[in-house]
Scaffold this active site. Sequence first.
Site, PDB file in Angstrom:
ATOM      1  N   ASP A   3       0.859  -1.197   0.000  1.00  0.00           N
ATOM      2  CA  ASP A   3       0.000   0.000   0.000  1.00  0.00           C
ATOM      3  C   ASP A   3       0.882   1.230   0.000  1.00  0.00           C
ATOM      4  O   ASP A   3       1.990   1.194  -0.507  1.00  0.00           O
ATOM      5  CB  ASP A   3      -0.925  -0.030   1.229  1.00  0.00           C
ATOM      6  CG  ASP A   3      -2.261   0.628   0.940  1.00  0.00           C
ATOM      7  OD1 ASP A   3      -2.272   1.792   0.528  1.00  0.00           O
ATOM      8  OD2 ASP A   3      -3.290  -0.015   1.123  1.00  0.00           O
ATOM      9  N   ASP A  11      -2.027   3.642  18.081  1.00  0.00           N
ATOM     10  CA  ASP A  11      -2.978   2.527  18.195  1.00  0.00           C
ATOM     11  C   ASP A  11      -2.517   1.289  17.443  1.00  0.00           C
ATOM     12  O   ASP A  11      -3.165   0.239  17.512  1.00  0.00           O
ATOM     13  CB  ASP A  11      -4.346   2.928  17.625  1.00  0.00           C
ATOM     14  CG  ASP A  11      -5.024   4.016  18.428  1.00  0.00           C
ATOM     15  OD1 ASP A  11      -4.494   4.392  19.494  1.00  0.00           O
ATOM     16  OD2 ASP A  11      -6.089   4.493  17.981  1.00  0.00           O
ATOM     17  N   HIS A  37      -3.819   5.999   3.414  1.00  0.00           N
ATOM     18  CA  HIS A  37      -4.600   4.830   3.027  1.00  0.00           C
ATOM     19  C   HIS A  37      -4.052   3.549   3.645  1.00  0.00           C
ATOM     20  O   HIS A  37      -4.783   2.770   4.242  1.00  0.00           O
ATOM     21  CB  HIS A  37      -4.643   4.698   1.511  1.00  0.00           C
ATOM     22  CG  HIS A  37      -5.554   3.610   1.042  1.00  0.00           C
ATOM     23  ND1 HIS A  37      -5.172   2.295   0.931  1.00  0.00           N
ATOM     24  CD2 HIS A  37      -6.855   3.642   0.676  1.00  0.00           C
ATOM     25  CE1 HIS A  37      -6.184   1.572   0.497  1.00  0.00           C
ATOM     26  NE2 HIS A  37      -7.222   2.360   0.330  1.00  0.00           N
ATOM     27  N   ASN A 129     -14.334   0.031  -6.926  1.00  0.00           N
ATOM     28  CA  ASN A 129     -15.226   1.156  -6.609  1.00  0.00           C
ATOM     29  C   ASN A 129     -15.767   1.814  -7.872  1.00  0.00           C
ATOM     30  O   ASN A 129     -15.020   2.070  -8.817  1.00  0.00           O
ATOM     31  CB  ASN A 129     -14.486   2.210  -5.778  1.00  0.00           C
ATOM     32  CG  ASN A 129     -14.030   1.678  -4.435  1.00  0.00           C
ATOM     33  OD1 ASN A 129     -14.640   0.784  -3.874  1.00  0.00           O
ATOM     34  ND2 ASN A 129     -12.946   2.239  -3.929  1.00  0.00           N
ATOM     35  N   ALA A 140      -9.293  -9.634  -7.461  1.00  0.00           N
ATOM     36  CA  ALA A 140     -10.542 -10.154  -6.888  1.00  0.00           C
ATOM     37  C   ALA A 140     -11.227 -11.127  -7.837  1.00  0.00           C
ATOM     38  O   ALA A 140     -11.875 -12.081  -7.400  1.00  0.00           O
ATOM     39  CB  ALA A 140     -11.480  -8.991  -6.553  1.00  0.00           C
ATOM     40  N   VAL A 145      -9.335 -16.356  -4.988  1.00  0.00           N
ATOM     41  CA  VAL A 145      -9.226 -15.107  -4.233  1.00  0.00           C
ATOM     42  C   VAL A 145     -10.608 -14.750  -3.685  1.00  0.00           C
ATOM     43  O   VAL A 145     -11.611 -14.881  -4.381  1.00  0.00           O
ATOM     44  CB  VAL A 145      -8.710 -13.967  -5.135  1.00  0.00           C
ATOM     45  CG1 VAL A 145      -8.727 -12.634  -4.389  1.00  0.00           C
ATOM     46  CG2 VAL A 145      -7.302 -14.281  -5.631  1.00  0.00           C
ATOM     47  N   SER A 192     -11.946  -0.904  -0.375  1.00  0.00           N
ATOM     48  CA  SER A 192     -10.682  -1.059   0.354  1.00  0.00           C
ATOM     49  C   SER A 192     -10.957  -1.370   1.816  1.00  0.00           C
ATOM     50  O   SER A 192     -10.356  -2.267   2.414  1.00  0.00           O
ATOM     51  CB  SER A 192      -9.851   0.226   0.264  1.00  0.00           C
ATOM     52  OG  SER A 192      -9.318   0.423  -1.008  1.00  0.00           O
TER      53      SER A 192
END
Length: 323
Positions: A3, A11, A37, A129, A140, A145, A192
Amino acid sequence: MPDTGVYPHPDLARNLRQGTDFVAGGSGDGRQDRDSHGTGMAGLIAAHGDTGSKGALGMAPRAKILPIRVKIGNQEGTSHQLADAINFAITKNVKVISVSATGAADSRLLTAVEAALRADIVVVAGAGNKPISQRVGFPASHPGVIAVGGIDRTGRVAAVSVTGPEVDLVAPAVDIYSTSVDGKYRKGTGTSDSTAIVAGAAALIRSKYPYLPASEVAHRLTATAIDKGPPGRDDEYGHGVIDLVAALTADVPPMGFGSATASVPAHTPSTTTAVAEPAGDGNGTATARGLVTLGVIVAAGGAWTFIARRRRRGDDPPPRVSR
């Protein structure tokens, strides 16, 4: 997790491993993010919260993230960089790869994805998207997958989510809060986010059932999903909305084997790896369309538990729980 890199957010910092960079000018270990992202996807998978009762918790807060920086911004990156990131993750013996982006299935990326599947890695990827994408993109769309779509706050398919015959599951994808750069937080919308949520769920399953093959982890997720839309699988919801409790506890037969549930072996430490993904565009070029996150999880203690193919309806009783 290929990414934009992962910022060491308070955190998340304890679960952040030393990764690598496939972009020029990086820190060399993947722990740098100018976009947010990658940090957001990592937080959805493995944020552990800050001190006391503050902070964000991810799906698998004991998982470890291996950041692989493959692009500077969300819309950047190449399919070759993503392929290199996947191959790097394989060498680190990861158990889950979460790809929050879509692109072209060039030969190098295709080879890397197939190598990950052969290595018994759960590969989770976003369907894509709208309006940038109109069909389920690669990886995908590749067999084996787990293709993830998104739902909105009402439980309906999110307007942003691509639909199609390859969709396996849906998860929340609208107004999703997570970690961001400089210790801040972000709100995101898109597949995502739903992909990272499913990747975190896969990490938990691999932690509880470390001997369960990747194909059975995927089967457990789809078989226990809450059916939406027309009965059975459909192009909008896939097999249904992810049901984490059922996925972790349902006692159902495995895919292609006899019915059995094994006892839980002793607990071992868990590890999760995250990587950011670049992917080619729908025209076959190497430009990334969206953001990709490789969530890699090597998890702890578990047992063989198996899943039935029948999907749950929203009004079904809870599945029988293993004791």
